[in-house]
Structures are given as structure tokens and as C-alpha cells.
Scaffold this active site. Structure first.
Site, PDB file in Angstrom:
ATOM      1  N   GLY A  66       0.807  -1.216   0.000  1.00 39.33           N
ATOM      2  CA  GLY A  66       0.000   0.000   0.000  1.00 39.33           C
ATOM      3  C   GLY A  66       0.833   1.256   0.000  1.00 39.33           C
ATOM      4  O   GLY A  66       1.981   1.264   0.465  1.00 39.33           O
ATOM      5  N   CYS A  67       0.226   2.342  -0.502  1.00 39.38           N
ATOM      6  CA  CYS A  67       0.878   3.656  -0.471  1.00 39.38           C
ATOM      7  C   CYS A  67      -0.177   4.679  -0.039  1.00 39.38           C
ATOM      8  O   CYS A  67      -1.024   4.371   0.802  1.00 39.38           O
ATOM      9  CB  CYS A  67       1.491   3.989  -1.829  1.00 39.38           C
ATOM     10  SG  CYS A  67       0.274   4.129  -3.162  1.00 39.38           S
ATOM     11  N   GLN A  68      -0.178   5.874  -0.607  1.00 44.32           N
ATOM     12  CA  GLN A  68      -1.158   6.880  -0.222  1.00 44.32           C
ATOM     13  C   GLN A  68      -2.473   6.718  -0.987  1.00 44.32           C
ATOM     14  O   GLN A  68      -3.552   6.802  -0.419  1.00 44.32           O
ATOM     15  CB  GLN A  68      -0.589   8.291  -0.442  1.00 44.32           C
ATOM     16  CG  GLN A  68      -1.504   9.426  -0.013  1.00 44.32           C
ATOM     17  CD  GLN A  68      -1.793   9.434   1.488  1.00 44.32           C
ATOM     18  OE1 GLN A  68      -1.005   8.954   2.294  1.00 44.32           O
ATOM     19  NE2 GLN A  68      -2.950   9.965   1.865  1.00 44.32           N
ATOM     20  N   GLY A 105      -2.609   4.353  -4.056  1.00 42.22           N
ATOM     21  CA  GLY A 105      -2.638   3.133  -4.852  1.00 42.22           C
ATOM     22  C   GLY A 105      -1.767   3.189  -6.090  1.00 42.22           C
ATOM     23  O   GLY A 105      -1.554   2.169  -6.751  1.00 42.22           O
ATOM     24  N   TYR A 150      -3.667   4.366   1.618  1.00 43.47           N
ATOM     25  CA  TYR A 150      -3.921   4.818   2.989  1.00 43.47           C
ATOM     26  C   TYR A 150      -5.100   5.784   3.039  1.00 43.47           C
ATOM     27  O   TYR A 150      -5.871   5.800   4.010  1.00 43.47           O
ATOM     28  CB  TYR A 150      -2.651   5.481   3.533  1.00 43.47           C
ATOM     29  CG  TYR A 150      -2.745   5.963   4.959  1.00 43.47           C
ATOM     30  CD1 TYR A 150      -2.962   5.079   6.004  1.00 43.47           C
ATOM     31  CD2 TYR A 150      -2.615   7.318   5.258  1.00 43.47           C
ATOM     32  CE1 TYR A 150      -3.048   5.523   7.319  1.00 43.47           C
ATOM     33  CE2 TYR A 150      -2.687   7.776   6.567  1.00 43.47           C
ATOM     34  CZ  TYR A 150      -2.911   6.879   7.600  1.00 43.47           C
ATOM     35  OH  TYR A 150      -2.985   7.325   8.903  1.00 43.47           O
TER      36      TYR A 150
END
Length: 254
Positions: A208-210, A212, A237
Site C-alpha cells: 500500500g501507499c497513499q 494506490g 492509505y
């Protein structure tokens, strides 16, 4: 019926495939005398195995390997106990004859060869037909279920983003996919190397990141590096927070 018989060729012992398996599993080296091409398609599952072709298959026909005995002598001692096998037992008998004539003392020709080995259902080694890993993009609800079931969460945002707040996961590691520099975004050149140091290629990873976007790129790199089970968290996130799922943030203690 005896499973071990004296061949008409002096000092060569021809053994049936069951006896050969017992000898191989007891630690006897297995000398595979088929061609390299045959060997690569599949071979006896033996701990000690060496492929030295007795013959080569050429467009003009079969040609005996002129250095066969020399190559075997470079790999084994003449006092070694060798199990010799081919596809059907024909080449291995000729190979065994040459080895005995060259002074090898303990040569066991496997009757029936690899064909008999396979027919009996004994263990073989074949090239992997496993397809490369595939990226599975999951929504944030599915990602939460996977994480809470014990899947590690690989957080690929920057360390600064991570410290401001992140997914509340028991198994979590932060390895940035990109760095934010004054001159712009720069991909982490050691990303895959760092993930390999922390995770195995067989691990099931939720990435995961901020939002996608970075996690999708990171997931692609991981799959291309051989990771088999990669789940990209769609929405990142931001979607996690939007859904009110648990997060961890720095303490606001006075």
C-alpha cells in the site's frame, strides 16, 4: 525374482529400477548419460547426480561422446560406486561397459532407465512450469481482511509520510518506493533489494501507499523480481482512513 543380476559384460551389475532407487537414496551417485536436452526435460530426483552424455544427437545421426570416460574420470574416482542410467537402459549399458573397461570397479547399470523410473512413479525433477506471480488488486476492505488474517503489510510511502500516520497492522514494514527530493521524485534504487532482505518471495504481501499509484508500480517490480503473491491495496492509505479503519499516529501527548 532376483532384483540384481550379473550382466554378460564382466563386472557390470545390472539392477532393476527399484534396487537402483535404493542405491541412489542410500547415497550412491547417479550418473545420467542421456543428452543435456533430455536431462533438462526431466530427470531422476537424486541428491548426487551428474549429467555426462554418452552420445550426442546430431542432424547427421548419433555420435558417441569421445571424451565420455575422460569426463567421468574427472568427476569420480574409480573406486566410487556409480549408478548409471539413460532413457531405456541401452546407452547406460554401453557407458557402463566403457567405464568398467577403463578401470571403474563398482558400476551399476539401471535396467529400464528413466522410462522405468517414471513408470514406477519414483520422484523426478522437471523444469518449473509455474507461471510468474500475478498482481492482484484488492479493495481496502479485502486488504483489511488479509492484513488482519496475518498477511504482512508493505508500506511503500516515504518515511516522513509513514511517521505522520499509517495502517494499524501487526506485521508492517516501511520500505519507500520513491523518495521526495527538492529536485523531484526519485525512485528508490534499492527497493527490491530491501524487500528481499525483509520478506521471502513466497510470502503473501499486501502493498500500500497513499492512493494506490506507487503501490501498483511497486507491486509490478516485486512480481517481476519473482514474488508470487502480491496484493495491491486499491485506494491506499487515503481509502483506509476514509473507511474509518484503525490507524497509528504519533503520540499527541503534551
Amino acid at each position: 525374482m532376483e532384483n540384481c543380476q550379473q550382466s554378460s559384460t564382466a563386472e557390470i551389475v545390472t539392477v532393476d529400477v527399484q534396487k537402483a532407487k535404493d542405491l541412489i537414496h542410500s547415497g550412491y551417485p547417479y550418473l545420467e548419460v542421456r543428452t543435456e536436452e533430455e536431462f533438462k526435460k526431466g530427470h531422476v530426483g537424486a541428491e548426487k547426480i551428474l549429467n555426462i552424455p554418452y552420445m550426442f544427437f546430431k542432424p547427421e545421426g548419433r555420435m558417441k561422446n569421445p571424451k565420455f570416460v575422460e569426463e567421468v574420470s574427472a568427476a569420480y574416482n574409480k573406486d566410487d560406486h556409480l549408478v548409471v542410467g539413460c532413457q531405456s537402459g541401452a546407452r547406460s549399458l554401453k557407458a557402463s561397459t566403457d567405464l568398467v573397461n577403463a578401470g571403474f570397479k563398482h558400476v551399476y547399470n539401471m535396467d529400464g532407465g528413466y522410462a522405468a523410473w517414471v513408470e514406477n512413479g519414483f520422484s523426478v525433477k522437471k523444469p518449473s512450469t509455474e507461471m510468474p506471480g500475478e498482481i492482484v488488486t484488492v479493495d481496502v476492505h479485502k486488504a483489511k481482511d488479509l492484513i488482519h488474517s496475518g498477511y504482512p503489510y508493505l508500506e511503500v510511502r516515504t518515511e516522513e509520510e509513514f511517521k505522520k500516520g499509517h495502517v494499524d497492522a501487526e506485521k508492517i514494514v516501511n520500505i519507500p518506493y520513491m523518495f521526495f527530493k527538492p529536485e523531484g521524485r526519485m525512485k528508490n534504487p534499492k527497493f527490491v533489494e530491501e524487500v528481499l532482505a525483509a520478506c521471502n518471495k513466497d510470502d503473501h504481501l499486501v502493498v500500500g501507499c497513499q492512493s494506490g499509484a506507487r503501490s501498483l508500480k511497486a507491486s509490478t517490480d516485486l512480481v517481476n523480481a519473482g514474488f508470487k503473491h502480491v496484493y495491491n491495496m486499491d485506494g491506499g492509505y487515503a481509502a483506509w482512513v476514509e473507511n474509518g479503519f484503525p490507524v497509528k499516529k504519533p503520540s499527541a501527548a503534551l
